[in-house]
Scaffold this active site. Sequence first.
Site, short mmCIF file in Angstrom:
data_model
loop_
_atom_site.label_atom_id
_atom_site.label_comp_id
_atom_site.label_asym_id
_atom_site.label_seq_id
_atom_site.Cartn_x
_atom_site.Cartn_y
_atom_site.Cartn_z
N GLY A 18 0.82 -1.20 0.00
CA GLY A 18 0.00 0.00 0.00
C GLY A 18 0.86 1.25 0.00
N GLY A 21 0.49 8.99 2.26
CA GLY A 21 0.81 10.31 1.73
C GLY A 21 2.30 10.56 1.64
N SER A 23 4.73 7.71 2.32
CA SER A 23 5.51 6.48 2.37
C SER A 23 4.86 5.39 1.53
CB SER A 23 5.61 6.00 3.83
OG SER A 23 4.32 5.79 4.37
N GLU A 93 5.42 -5.43 12.23
CA GLU A 93 4.71 -6.69 12.18
C GLU A 93 3.88 -6.76 10.89
OE1 GLU A 93 1.00 -8.66 14.77
OE2 GLU A 93 1.82 -6.70 15.27
N VAL A 95 0.70 -7.93 9.19
CA VAL A 95 -0.64 -8.39 9.55
C VAL A 95 -1.32 -8.90 8.28
CG1 VAL A 95 -2.86 -7.77 10.54
CG2 VAL A 95 -0.77 -6.71 11.42
N ASP A 138 -5.10 10.38 13.50
CA ASP A 138 -5.57 9.99 12.17
C ASP A 138 -6.29 8.65 12.24
OD1 ASP A 138 -6.02 10.32 9.46
OD2 ASP A 138 -4.11 9.44 8.86
N ALA A 142 -9.23 2.94 7.42
CA ALA A 142 -8.05 2.45 6.71
C ALA A 142 -6.89 2.16 7.65
CB ALA A 142 -7.62 3.45 5.64
#
Length: 625
Positions: A18, A21, A23, A93, A95, A138, A142
């Site tokens: 993914g 903004g 990274s 980690e 996930v 934040d 998501a």
Amino acid sequence: MTTPQHLSDRYELGEILGFGGMSEVHLARDLRLHRDVAVKVLRADLARDPSFYLRFRREAQNAAALNHPAIVAVYDTGEAETPNGPLPYIVMEYVDGVTLRDIVHTDGPIAPRRAIEIIADACQALNFSHQHGIIHRDVKPANIMISKNNAVKVMDFGIARALADTGNSVTQTAAVIGTAQYLSPEQARGETVDARSDVYSLGCVLYEILTGEPPFIGDSPVAVAYQHVREDPVPPSRRHADVTPELDAVVLKALAKNPDNRYQTAAEMRADLIRVHEGQAPDAPKVLTDAERTSMLAAPPADRAGAATQDMPVPRPAGYSKQRSTSVARWLIAVAVLAVLTVVVTVAINMVGGNPRNVQVPDVAEQSADDAQAALQNRGFKTVIDRQPDNEVPPGLVIGTDPEAGSELGAGEQVTINVSTGPEQALVPDVAGLTPTQARQKLKDAGFEKFRESPSPSTPEQKGRVLATNPQANQTAAIINEITIVVGAGPEDAPVLSCAGQNAESCKAILAAGGFTNTVVVEVDNPAAAGQVVGTEPADGQSVPKDTVIQIRVSKGNQFVMPDLVGQFWSDAYPRLTALGWTGVLDKGPDVRDSGQRTNAVVTQSPSAGTPVNKDAKITLSFAA
């Protein structure tokens, strides 16, 4: 500057999971601990910006300080050296699961009981971070993941800030930090925030997973932020019938405009959620149903049956007159007429006086699609979004516009916003069994351009052939990514372990533990006891391929070591030989004169002393004359 495929000689980056903004997140392999991890890398184009660099470092520090089962763990941080300078990264980690955003987009609203369980776990995570002095800032669907074993994981502390730092100039500026649909009113106003801001955002998340949509929706982030500050949300039960009044009460208390009216901690919110889950009434104020509102607003019964209803006279202040009422009405009419005339004159000027006023298209490159849309709409343009692949601009950010920035258009005209979907993707073909040259060609035909070979132990038949690729076959990957081609190097070398003095079976077990499973037992002439291992071939300590056949040399027990008999009489030598197991015959050699030995003493012997001799061998002795 592109992201390197290997970081610190330890992490091998794979597919991109993914983008954020600032990274990108890769699935990676920890080559030291042999486990899958997620690696977040600061975008290469932002690594030289001190503000982004410090913000990224802060995320690493914040997340690393939080060790909680419902918070994605941070294992390591570091900086990769690139030709353009250091590139920071965070190892987290991995996930294996999906975000709440993906669940709602795919399956729609979540059942209330399950939604309560998820948000209760998220409350625990946030309360833990708040107790450690860190607010997330934040919280959104998501940033909450559900793993395949249904564990809740809160992630992405990218804009989190320690509570002790909230007085600094960054927090006090009017810059709005966070995602518009989940902003607290104080965030939208650019004010200093505390843990109650996270409670509000989590209330927005609960609202969305219960109803399928956030509490406020608008044409632009500014419009949504305005609603967070000014408008009350519709109770969730009006959008989804399965939501109970008790759950309504919890959601609306979390969404109170005034932080003092909200839950003061995430733990308080969790406690109310558990009460609702168990069928109890929450502490939050009850939300009245439509029927209850109607009942409260109904007119009270008349004092007596059949009494006529009369208009009550309205008291007027002294000096009020009909003439004053008329003058006010005339003034209001005049204002309305003036407003209409202003609009008519403006339209007439535009129609008769020539072209509408031209407006310059702003430069919105590398902004988010929402921000770009808001900027263009604020200039009076209509907008349409066209999504397309781009190898340079990260997904979700603007490549450019059509017409391009700097062009002048009439207000109200349409501007196309070209938004990146990230690098063009392609399916990695299966190249297992091919030679590296054949594999490269097949990968090139699929659209990939960068390759790297990595040797790996294999069977003899697989030596020089491709074993696998990273990313794996039949997965999609960006065509600009480097593909690692894993090539068989043949069996791995290992040292032969020593098993001298053992029996054959024990020796086989020792060799198998070292990776050698192909063994053969060979009996040899040797003075050692019968059945005892006297060595191997190849000899112990040698490094050889693990598929090598190892000879286990086992003594027959049919030899002895020849003693030194020189100077002894036969009457002494014979008992020594028989004691060693000798059963052979004596071959008497010619007598030796002037030997310096006593008469009849042994002068020479064959075999010589120290030589292994078969027990039934002939021995030759010469005696002094």
